[in-house]
Design a protein around this motif. Structure first.
Motif, PDB file in Angstrom:
ATOM      1  N   LEU A   1       0.863  -1.175   0.000  1.00  0.00           N
ATOM      2  CA  LEU A   1       0.000   0.000   0.000  1.00  0.00           C
ATOM      3  C   LEU A   1       0.903   1.230   0.000  1.00  0.00           C
ATOM      4  CD1 LEU A   1      -2.780  -0.919   2.600  1.00  0.00           C
ATOM      5  CD2 LEU A   1      -3.037  -0.753   0.124  1.00  0.00           C
ATOM      6  N   LEU A   2       0.768   2.071  -1.017  1.00  0.00           N
ATOM      7  CA  LEU A   2       1.557   3.300  -1.078  1.00  0.00           C
ATOM      8  C   LEU A   2       1.015   4.343  -0.103  1.00  0.00           C
ATOM      9  CD1 LEU A   2       1.990   3.554  -4.945  1.00  0.00           C
ATOM     10  CD2 LEU A   2       3.590   2.597  -3.270  1.00  0.00           C
TER      11      LEU A   2
ATOM     12  N   PRO B   1      -3.267   0.493  -3.562  1.00  0.00           N
ATOM     13  CA  PRO B   1      -2.381  -0.664  -3.696  1.00  0.00           C
ATOM     14  C   PRO B   1      -1.476  -0.563  -4.920  1.00  0.00           C
ATOM     15  CG  PRO B   1      -4.549  -1.211  -4.529  1.00  0.00           C
ATOM     16  CD  PRO B   1      -4.632   0.208  -4.015  1.00  0.00           C
ATOM     17  N   ALA B   2      -0.377  -1.284  -4.860  1.00  0.00           N
ATOM     18  CA  ALA B   2       0.550  -1.345  -5.991  1.00  0.00           C
ATOM     19  C   ALA B   2       1.434  -2.564  -5.816  1.00  0.00           C
ATOM     20  CB  ALA B   2       1.401  -0.074  -6.066  1.00  0.00           C
ATOM     21  N   TRP B   3       2.182  -2.878  -6.855  1.00  0.00           N
ATOM     22  CA  TRP B   3       3.237  -3.887  -6.781  1.00  0.00           C
ATOM     23  C   TRP B   3       4.575  -3.168  -6.673  1.00  0.00           C
ATOM     24  CZ3 TRP B   3       1.884  -8.818  -6.159  1.00  0.00           C
ATOM     25  CH2 TRP B   3       0.633  -9.244  -6.622  1.00  0.00           C
ATOM     26  N   LEU B   4       5.382  -3.572  -5.689  1.00  0.00           N
ATOM     27  CA  LEU B   4       6.719  -3.002  -5.527  1.00  0.00           C
ATOM     28  C   LEU B   4       7.748  -4.011  -6.030  1.00  0.00           C
ATOM     29  CD1 LEU B   4       8.641  -0.792  -4.422  1.00  0.00           C
ATOM     30  CD2 LEU B   4       8.617  -2.029  -2.232  1.00  0.00           C
ATOM     31  N   VAL B   5       8.551  -3.593  -7.004  1.00  0.00           N
ATOM     32  CA  VAL B   5       9.595  -4.465  -7.547  1.00  0.00           C
ATOM     33  C   VAL B   5      10.850  -4.257  -6.719  1.00  0.00           C
ATOM     34  CG1 VAL B   5      10.860  -5.157  -9.607  1.00  0.00           C
ATOM     35  CG2 VAL B   5       8.552  -4.223  -9.830  1.00  0.00           C
ATOM     36  N   LEU B   6      11.258  -5.303  -5.997  1.00  0.00           N
ATOM     37  CA  LEU B   6      12.370  -5.229  -5.049  1.00  0.00           C
ATOM     38  C   LEU B   6      13.667  -5.797  -5.606  1.00  0.00           C
ATOM     39  CD1 LEU B   6      10.142  -6.768  -2.306  1.00  0.00           C
ATOM     40  CD2 LEU B   6      11.128  -4.510  -1.994  1.00  0.00           C
ATOM     41  N   GLY B   7      13.584  -6.636  -6.609  1.00  0.00           N
ATOM     42  CA  GLY B   7      14.757  -7.331  -7.124  1.00  0.00           C
ATOM     43  C   GLY B   7      15.535  -6.498  -8.121  1.00  0.00           C
ATOM     44  N   TYR B   8      16.850  -6.540  -8.010  1.00  0.00           N
ATOM     45  CA  TYR B   8      17.712  -5.756  -8.901  1.00  0.00           C
ATOM     46  C   TYR B   8      17.504  -6.161 -10.360  1.00  0.00           C
ATOM     47  CZ  TYR B   8      22.036  -3.669 -10.735  1.00  0.00           C
ATOM     48  OH  TYR B   8      22.951  -2.947 -11.447  1.00  0.00           O
ATOM     49  N   ASN B   9      17.548  -7.447 -10.639  1.00  0.00           N
ATOM     50  CA  ASN B   9      17.403  -7.908 -12.026  1.00  0.00           C
ATOM     51  C   ASN B   9      16.027  -7.582 -12.578  1.00  0.00           C
ATOM     52  OD1 ASN B   9      20.003  -8.963 -12.104  1.00  0.00           O
ATOM     53  ND2 ASN B   9      19.358 -10.968 -11.357  1.00  0.00           N
ATOM     54  N   GLU B  10      15.008  -7.661 -11.728  1.00  0.00           N
ATOM     55  CA  GLU B  10      13.645  -7.380 -12.181  1.00  0.00           C
ATOM     56  C   GLU B  10      13.470  -5.897 -12.505  1.00  0.00           C
ATOM     57  OE1 GLU B  10      13.752 -11.245 -10.361  1.00  0.00           O
ATOM     58  OE2 GLU B  10      14.472  -9.295  -9.635  1.00  0.00           O
ATOM     59  N   VAL B  11      14.032  -5.020 -11.659  1.00  0.00           N
ATOM     60  CA  VAL B  11      13.967  -3.583 -11.963  1.00  0.00           C
ATOM     61  C   VAL B  11      14.724  -3.292 -13.252  1.00  0.00           C
ATOM     62  CG1 VAL B  11      14.679  -1.274 -11.199  1.00  0.00           C
ATOM     63  CG2 VAL B  11      13.666  -2.868  -9.563  1.00  0.00           C
ATOM     64  N   LEU B  12      15.892  -3.901 -13.404  1.00  0.00           N
ATOM     65  CA  LEU B  12      16.697  -3.667 -14.594  1.00  0.00           C
ATOM     66  C   LEU B  12      15.959  -4.126 -15.850  1.00  0.00           C
ATOM     67  CD1 LEU B  12      19.479  -2.391 -14.859  1.00  0.00           C
ATOM     68  CD2 LEU B  12      20.461  -4.687 -14.959  1.00  0.00           C
ATOM     69  N   ARG B  13      15.288  -5.247 -15.751  1.00  0.00           N
ATOM     70  CA  ARG B  13      14.552  -5.767 -16.907  1.00  0.00           C
ATOM     71  C   ARG B  13      13.467  -4.791 -17.345  1.00  0.00           C
ATOM     72  NH1 ARG B  13       9.828 -10.321 -16.357  1.00  0.00           N
ATOM     73  NH2 ARG B  13       8.703  -9.674 -18.240  1.00  0.00           N
ATOM     74  N   ILE B  14      12.699  -4.251 -16.374  1.00  0.00           N
ATOM     75  CA  ILE B  14      11.593  -3.360 -16.723  1.00  0.00           C
ATOM     76  C   ILE B  14      12.103  -2.039 -17.268  1.00  0.00           C
ATOM     77  CG2 ILE B  14       9.666  -2.037 -15.753  1.00  0.00           C
ATOM     78  CD1 ILE B  14       9.224  -4.367 -13.808  1.00  0.00           C
ATOM     79  N   THR B  15      13.194  -1.516 -16.707  1.00  0.00           N
ATOM     80  CA  THR B  15      13.705  -0.219 -17.164  1.00  0.00           C
ATOM     81  C   THR B  15      14.377  -0.319 -18.525  1.00  0.00           C
ATOM     82  OG1 THR B  15      15.699  -0.605 -15.834  1.00  0.00           O
ATOM     83  CG2 THR B  15      13.981   0.774 -14.871  1.00  0.00           C
ATOM     84  N   ARG B  16      15.073  -1.412 -18.769  1.00  0.00           N
ATOM     85  CA  ARG B  16      15.789  -1.543 -20.047  1.00  0.00           C
ATOM     86  C   ARG B  16      14.887  -2.011 -21.176  1.00  0.00           C
ATOM     87  NH1 ARG B  16      21.664  -4.254 -18.365  1.00  0.00           N
ATOM     88  NH2 ARG B  16      22.610  -2.316 -17.578  1.00  0.00           N
ATOM     89  N   ASN B  17      13.882  -2.810 -20.857  1.00  0.00           N
ATOM     90  CA  ASN B  17      12.961  -3.326 -21.869  1.00  0.00           C
ATOM     91  C   ASN B  17      11.537  -3.037 -21.401  1.00  0.00           C
ATOM     92  OD1 ASN B  17      15.033  -4.917 -23.547  1.00  0.00           O
ATOM     93  ND2 ASN B  17      15.341  -5.736 -21.491  1.00  0.00           N
TER      94      ASN B  17
END
Length: 429
Positions: free
Chosen positions: A28-29, A34-50
């Motif tokens: 909860l922000l 509600p929202a989904w929080l992306v905590l993983g480094y690789n997962e954040v990188l995947r969404i930002t790069r692609n």
């Protein structure tokens, strides 16, 4: 992601979420948002790069479309759709971003650093005789605004108009964008630069071959100052705090600037000014990590959480491993097409600002070294609410400082425990 426990130690919350859910967690922000929080480094990188299938357009936010987001929501204020580069995707984003990157590329870092030091002297002169200062409000907060004002080619006195316009917009990325004072300031800036172009950021944006419309130019300038000056102020204050807290650093004079660089990197890893970046909405169902996210869900990129996830993946918090991986592999500036275009400028302002303060004040300490730092409440931004410092007025280097308007205050008493780094920094300049 709100309340005193979160504001005091968000990393403890991220750790608990990661233990329970893995690299993506429901949060909860604010109440009922509600929202989904992306905590993983690789997962954040995947969404930002692609980015596909994620969009920055909040009109895809299902909770907003279906009337479940309160009108006064701080999250809504941070992600509300505007026809600007922040909310655009694909070719439209590239068209709006290119004038910004091209204009910023024309700035000379050495000239900008000298400008920062000049503006820093003006601020320091106001409290140099008192032996104390509130370094957030009296220094870190106004300094980037004063610098941006000069980078726009306006007279120094207009910098305080910009600082005042930005003062009410704290709490999230771009939160100060709706200020009527800021609108007036930027409208006047555009009018002046159209009448008399110069070698400055606003003139370069005006002259860019992309041919920004008047409204596009105003929106671009709005984002440049709100997403440039405000997070830079937080980076500056947090770096000063890190330098004054680390009593074990004792480099020689030749490496003092590297020490400040290290402190900046430390802040960008652990307390980045934008700790969570809101505003990603999948246009179709998508799986991220071990979670199935539905089309229209709100997704927040946890830059701070991803950074600590990366560090811990390298054999705990082993410093040597981090050195090999690269000190600047953090995600504080984002990554991919939407990576912050002003990151180099922010670093120049923060580094020169810290350097100027420590050099000028010489004998400076935290006023309450045992007190826990107090942070502004926000699920998105990470900035100190206050940073009281004390120093010996007799030790202040007043070379080139303007004479303050008020009478000198009584000199502070001698204080033990002088940090040798600050003395060496002062002598090495």
């Amino acid at each position: 992601m709100f309340g005193p426990d979160y504001d005091k130690d968000p990393h403890a919350v991220y750790d608990d979420l990661r233990d329970l859910w893995g690299p993506v967690a429901p949060v909860l922000l604010e109440p009922d948002v509600p929202a989904w929080l992306v905590l993983g480094y690789n997962e954040v990188l995947r969404i930002t790069r692609n980015p596909w299938p994620f969009t920055h357009d909040s009109r895809h936010w299902r909770d907003l479309r279906e009337g479940r987001v309160p009108e006064q929501s701080a999250t809504l204020a941070a992600v509300a759709h505007q026809p600007n580069v922040l909310c655009a995707d694909g070719p439209e984003h590239e068209r709006l971003r290119k004038p910004i990157t091209d204009a910023l590329r024309q700035l000379d870092q050495g000239t900008t650093a000298r400008l920062v030091r000049h503006q820093a002297r003006q601020l320091i002169a106001k409290f140099a005789a008192s032996g104390r200062a509130e370094a957030v409000e009296e220094y870190a907060r106004p300094l980037p605004a004063l610098v941006f004002n000069r980078l726009f080619g306006l007279p120094e006195e207009r910098g305080w108009d910009l600082a005042a316009a930005l003062a009410g917009g704290r709490g999230g990325p771009g939160a100060g964008a709706g200020s009527p004072e800021l609108t007036r300031y930027l409208a006047d800036l555009v009018e002046r630069r159209r009448a008399e172009p110069g070698e400055d950021l606003a003139s370069w944006l005006l002259a860019h071959s992309s041919g920004l419309t008047h409204d596009e130019l105003l929106r671009t300038l709005t984002l440049l100052v709100t997403l440039g000056a405000e997070p830079t102020a937080d980076l500056l204050a947090s770096t000063i705090h890190a330098m004054l807290t680390d009593q074990d650093s004792e480099p020689n004079a030749a490496t003092t600037r590297l020490v400040i660089d290290d402190a900046i990197d430390q802040v960008l890893w652990t307390e980045p000014p934008v700790q969570n970046c809101p505003g990603r909405f999948p246009t179709q169902n998508v799986r991220v990590g071990n979670v199935d996210i539905k089309a229209g869900d709100a997704v927040v990129l946890g830059f701070a959480a991803a950074n600590t996830n990366f560090i811990r993946s390298l054999d705990g918090s082993d410093h040597d491993h981090l050195e090999m991986a690269g000190k600047r592999a953090h995600l504080a500036w984002g990554a991919g097409p939407h990576r912050c275009p002003a990151s180099a400028l922010a670093r120049v302002i923060a580094k020169a600002g810290v350097e100027a303060l420590l050099h000028r004040l010489g004998d400076v300490h935290l006023a309450n070294p045992e007190a826990e730092p107090r942070w502004r409440p926000s699920p998105f931004a990470r900035g100190l609410a206050e940073l009281p410092i004390v120093f010996d007025p007799a030790a202040v280097d007043r070379t080139g400082l303007p004479v303050p308007d008020q009478a000198h205050a009584d000199q502070a008493k001698d204080r033990p425990g002088r940090w040798r780094l600050l003395d060496r920094l002062r002598r090495g300049q």
